[in-house]
Design a protein around this motif. Structure first.
Motif, short mmCIF file in Angstrom:
data_model
loop_
_atom_site.label_atom_id
_atom_site.label_comp_id
_atom_site.label_asym_id
_atom_site.label_seq_id
_atom_site.Cartn_x
_atom_site.Cartn_y
_atom_site.Cartn_z
N ASP A 234 -3.33 -38.26 -6.49
CA ASP A 234 -2.15 -37.47 -6.16
C ASP A 234 -1.82 -36.34 -7.13
O ASP A 234 -1.19 -35.36 -6.76
N ASP A 235 -2.22 -36.48 -8.40
CA ASP A 235 -1.77 -35.49 -9.39
C ASP A 235 -2.83 -34.42 -9.71
O ASP A 235 -2.59 -33.53 -10.51
N ALA A 236 -3.98 -34.47 -9.09
CA ALA A 236 -5.06 -33.55 -9.44
C ALA A 236 -4.75 -32.11 -8.99
O ALA A 236 -4.02 -31.89 -8.03
N VAL A 237 -5.30 -31.16 -9.75
CA VAL A 237 -5.22 -29.74 -9.38
C VAL A 237 -6.64 -29.20 -9.29
O VAL A 237 -7.43 -29.38 -10.22
N HIS A 238 -6.97 -28.59 -8.20
CA HIS A 238 -8.34 -28.12 -7.99
C HIS A 238 -8.35 -26.71 -7.43
O HIS A 238 -7.80 -26.46 -6.36
N LEU A 239 -8.96 -25.81 -8.16
CA LEU A 239 -9.16 -24.45 -7.67
C LEU A 239 -10.67 -24.27 -7.52
O LEU A 239 -11.40 -24.37 -8.51
N GLY A 240 -11.12 -24.03 -6.32
CA GLY A 240 -12.57 -23.95 -6.11
C GLY A 240 -12.95 -22.68 -5.39
O GLY A 240 -12.26 -22.24 -4.47
N ARG A 241 -14.03 -22.09 -5.85
CA ARG A 241 -14.55 -20.93 -5.13
C ARG A 241 -15.99 -21.21 -4.75
O ARG A 241 -16.86 -21.31 -5.59
N ASP A 242 -16.22 -21.37 -3.44
CA ASP A 242 -17.58 -21.49 -2.94
C ASP A 242 -17.96 -20.16 -2.32
O ASP A 242 -17.27 -19.68 -1.42
N ALA A 243 -19.04 -19.57 -2.80
CA ALA A 243 -19.52 -18.33 -2.18
C ALA A 243 -20.94 -18.56 -1.71
O ALA A 243 -21.74 -19.18 -2.41
N ILE A 244 -21.21 -18.10 -0.52
CA ILE A 244 -22.50 -18.36 0.10
C ILE A 244 -23.17 -17.04 0.45
O ILE A 244 -22.55 -16.17 1.06
N ARG A 245 -24.42 -16.92 0.05
CA ARG A 245 -25.20 -15.76 0.47
C ARG A 245 -26.23 -16.28 1.46
O ARG A 245 -27.10 -17.08 1.12
#
Lengths: 255, 398
Positions: free
Chosen positions: B187-198
């Protein structure tokens, strides 16, 4: 044993101009094994009667009573009414995307029967009911009413009638939009249901056509939110010959 | 205005790349100065509660890591590479501050290498687990899938952490890749994710982002094409509970002709303060003739006090396209659906459960990873048990 008794039922809906009374005191008793046809012009309140008895939240009961075998129906929730033995075959059944016919039927049967149906006989029952409605076995894998043709929707409604086995079935314009072949299939399904012991049917229709296949015991002409006249099958024949003019003329203007 | 500046702006306007990218998605840059600390008023940050990022934007260095468990089929390798090597391999650069910070602070990168023409039957599963929300973890991952390879990659995020990751998928010509990222955090996690696909020429990529857990999850899925004929299917499913912020930002950059993108994201929200954001950006460049794109976002609001933001953006610079469309809908339970089900004896709660399952079912079936599909259906069930089914269990004493 099954008697649906509707007494002086009054129903209103909310409109932009305030509440509007649709049913103005409907009295009707459907006894054991009887089929009643309700006929009437568009806008006479036939469908309102069907949906009010089934408990649709849009319709507000302002007076009267509805009982099934003496038990008050109006205080029940929609699903309680179905579990008590009422069934409404709808004119425009809605899509439920992602829910398969097979899952839907099993869930409904479990709810009504109080326990899950035995798997082996149930699959046979479902396939049989669909087959008798000219719906093939792949039909049960489709999402409920999604992408169904008009005829498929109606046949699916009657397949449910056969499987869920209510005490009293209300059929709301089940014949509308059906070609003659589909009409025969649907009528045969309704007739099979009627052959079972003590089943009541309230058949709501705009046209006399379906009454050639499903013979009613009683016919009621519904005009402006009331039963204008009741009689036997001969009343349907008169309507077929002369239409609704005689009854419409008797209604005071502005109603 | 100086002459130099005028010349520069003239060049800029000639370079459509610069101009349009700045509109829909900030241009990639490793330079932190290009990604100032946001105030919250920026278009790309306006939906995100910055305070709840809990220092991720400050970019403090950290040696903390996630625990990693990996199943690697034969032929597939996982290795650590340097930051320079990552860039040299063709990493797609960061488009926002957290991603740039991840690049700057991760130290090196992790490279998953699937050789050309490898057909890997079993999914590659990477489990990343956080220890504590006190940990700040910077992640940098590179996936290199060789030409005509066929592979399924599953990332499972669990536990507690503050995590920002920069991930790049370089998909070779004619490859078929199925990527799933599951955010099943505490419940307390913070996640910033960037997936980029070529996406390589004539390659097919399916990318599914699924967010259930976490206090704040903000995921980017960006697609661009290395040549014509590439196809991307971007799927997403999220279920936001009380107080959760789940944000998914998509960017399909049609920078090559005859390419396809198909986006379907579905979400449900329940409980006070549940907030979801879906941004679907599609850019069809002048060169991208004959492309097809469709994006769809549907949200089902199960209780009062939730907020679902849904913003499709379609920018078209050529008229020569096969098809482009989008749909966005946010609704409560459909009364007519519930009435229909209940008129068949099905209780209100059971009817709601059926509708929600139905809502997600089609999408879950599209994921194409049987072991995960089963798990997703169970997770949806567990989510529903928190709210929709709770009352019925109490009432029926079941």
């Amino acid at each position: 044993m099954s008697t649906l008794e509707i007494k002086d039922l009054k129903v209103q809906v909310q409109t932009e101009d305030g509440p509007k009374e649709i049913l103005k005191g409907v009295t009707l008793t459907i006894k054991d094994g009887e089929t009643h046809a309700i006929m009437g012009p568009n806008g006479s309140g036939k469908s309102t009667l069907a949906y009010s008895v089934a408990g649709h939240p849009r319709y507000e009961i302002t007076g009267g009573t509805v009982t099934l075998d003496g038990v008050d129906v109006l205080t029940m929730s929609v699903d309680e009414r179905a579990r008590a033995g009422l069934f409404l075959a709808m004119q425009y059944p809605v899509e439920v995307p992602g829910v398969s016919v097979s899952n839907f039927l099993r869930t409904a049967k479990t709810a009504i029967g109080g326990e899950a149906p035995k798997l082996r006989t149930w699959v046979k029952d479902v396939n049989g009911a669909l087959d008798r409605m000219n719906l093939d076995a792949t039909f049960s894998q489709r999402s409920v009413n999604e992408g169904f043709s008009g005829g498929e929707k109606k046949r699916h409604e009657i397949a449910q009638l056969e499987l869920l086995d209510p005490k009293v079935a209300i059929l709301d314009e089940t014949d509308s939009g059906l070609d003659i072949d589909a009409l025969k299939v649907v009528s045969e399904g309704v007739n099979r249901f009627r052959e079972r012991d003590g089943k009541g049917v309230l058949l709501i229709t705009h046209y006399t056509r379906i009454l050639r296949y499903i013979k009613p015991d009683h016919v009621h002409v519904f005009v402006a939110g009331r039963v204008a006249e009741s009689g036997g099958p001969e009343l349907a024949e008169e309507l077929e010959a002369n239409g609704y003019e005689r009854f419409l003329a008797a209604v005071p203007s502005g109603v | 205005m100086t002459v130099t500046e005028t010349a520069e702006s003239a060049v800029r306007s000639a370079l459509e790349v610069d101009r349009v990218e700045s509109h829909l998605n900030p241009p990639a840059s490793y330079d932190l100065a290009d990604h100032p600390v946001p105030t919250g008023r920026e278009e790309v940050w306006r939906f995100t509660p910055l305070k709840r990022l809990r220092g991720l934007l400050d970019g403090e260095a950290s040696a903390a890591t996630l625990t990693r468990e990996t199943t690697l089929p034969a032929g597939v390798t996982l290795s650590e590479i340097s930051a320079d090597e990552a860039v040299a391999l063709g990493e797609l650069g960061p488009n926002d501050r957290p991603a740039a910070l991840a690049a700057a602070n991760a130290g090196g990168a992790l490279l998953l290498d699937v050789p050309a023409e490898a057909v890997v039957a079993e999914p590659i599963v990477i489990r990343l687990t956080g220890e504590s929300v006190d940990d700040l973890v910077w992640g940098r991952l590179l996936y290199r899938i060789g030409a005509h390879a066929e592979v399924t990659i599953v990332l499972v995020h669990t536990g507690s952490v503050r995590y920002s990751a920069l991930s790049t998928f370089l998909v070779g010509d004619g490859a078929k890749v199925n990527v799933l990222s599951l955010q099943d955090w505490a419940d307390d996690a913070v996640h910033l994710g960037r997936d980029a696909i070529r996406v390589g020429r004539d390659a097919f990529v399916k990318h599914t982002s699924i967010s259930f857990g976490g206090d704040l999850v903000r995921m980017h899925a960006n697609v661009e094409y290395a040549g014509p004929g590439g196809e991307a299917e971007l799927l997403g499913l999220y279920f936001a509970d009380e107080g959760q912020h789940l944000e998914h930002r998509l960017f399909a950059d049609h920078n090559a002709p005859k390419t396809k993108s198909h986006v379907v994201y579905k979400g449900a929200l329940q409980g006070k303060g549940a907030h979801t954001v879906w941004i679907g950006n599609v850019l069809i460049r002048k060169i991208a003739e004959g492309i097809e794109t469709y994006e769809e976002n549907r949200n089902l609001v199960l209780t009062d006090g939730c907020q679902a933001d849904s913003v499709p953006n379609l920018e078209i610079e050529t008229g020569e396209i096969e098809g482009a469309g989008h749909a966005s809908a946010t609704a409560r339970f459909d009364d007519e659906q519930l009435f229909y089900l209940r008129s068949r004896g099905i209780s209100e709660k059971e009817a709601q459960r059926l509708v929600v399952h139905g809502f997600f079912n089609d999408l879950i079936r599209k994921v194409g990873i049987p072991s995960i599909e089963e798990q997703l259906l169970e997770t949806v069930e567990a989510e529903l048990a928190k709210n929709v089914l709770k009352v019925s269990a109490d009432v029926e004493g079941a």
